[in-house]
Design an enzyme around this catalytic site. Structure first.
Site, short mmCIF file in Angstrom:
data_model
loop_
_atom_site.label_atom_id
_atom_site.label_comp_id
_atom_site.label_asym_id
_atom_site.label_seq_id
_atom_site.Cartn_x
_atom_site.Cartn_y
_atom_site.Cartn_z
N CYS A 33 0.83 -1.21 0.00
CA CYS A 33 0.00 0.00 0.00
C CYS A 33 0.86 1.26 0.00
CB CYS A 33 -0.94 0.01 1.20
SG CYS A 33 -0.09 0.11 2.78
N CYS A 102 -2.79 -2.64 8.65
CA CYS A 102 -2.42 -1.32 9.16
C CYS A 102 -2.04 -1.44 10.64
CB CYS A 102 -3.55 -0.32 8.99
SG CYS A 102 -4.35 -0.39 7.36
FE1 FES Z 1 -1.69 0.13 4.24
FE2 FES Z 1 -3.41 1.28 5.85
S1 FES Z 1 -3.73 0.78 3.75
S2 FES Z 1 -1.32 0.80 6.27
#
Ligand code: FES
Length: 137
Positions: A33, A102
């Site tokens: 991400c 996360c």
């Molecule tokens: Fe990767 Fe939140 S989407 S840390």
């Protein structure tokens, strides 16, 4: 998809910033991400007396950073190492499945900062390899 508690912390995160004379700094990121989290620890007698974070990431990354700093503040480094991503997620009232990684970043950020502190002290009793890998988005 987020709990009210998570949204509150995202809008008003606690312990944001950096500690200039930090005793331990941990930087972790998720290559999928692209989010990055940096944790700063001030440690006295193996107890975390101050902790701050800088996070570039999604709402859950900001909220989990804030929550993990609150959970470890005042704890010994041994106690802080026991704080898991599950504890962080539970304290936020839960996370949607696609946002669990996360909270893993938050757990890893603390561990990386503690590792840095221990390495600076010349103490390698905790191997970095004990850290969970955060490779899933
Ligand atoms: Fe990767 Fe939140 S989407 S840390």
């Amino acid at each position: 998809m987020y709990t009210e508690k998570l949204m509150q912390l995202f809008m008003n995160p606690k312990n944001v910033g950096r500690i200039e004379d930090a005793d331990g700094i941990g930087e972790v990121g998720n290559p999928v991400c692209g989010d990055v989290m940096k944790i700063y620890l001030k440690i006295e007698d193996d107890r975390i007396v101050d902790v701050k974070f800088e996070t570039f990431g999604c709402a859950a990354a900001i909220a989990t950073s804030s929550m993990v700093t609150e959970l470890v503040k005042g704890k010994t480094i041994e106690e802080a190492l026991k704080v898991s991503n599950k504890d962080v997620a539970e304290a936020l009232g839960g996370l949607p499945p696609q946002k669990v990684h996360c909270s893993l970043l938050a757990e890893e950020g603390i561990k990386a900062a503690v590792d840095d502190y221990l390495a600076k002290k010349g103490n390698t009793k905790r191997e970095a390899s004990e850290t969970k890998q955060c490779a899933k988005a």
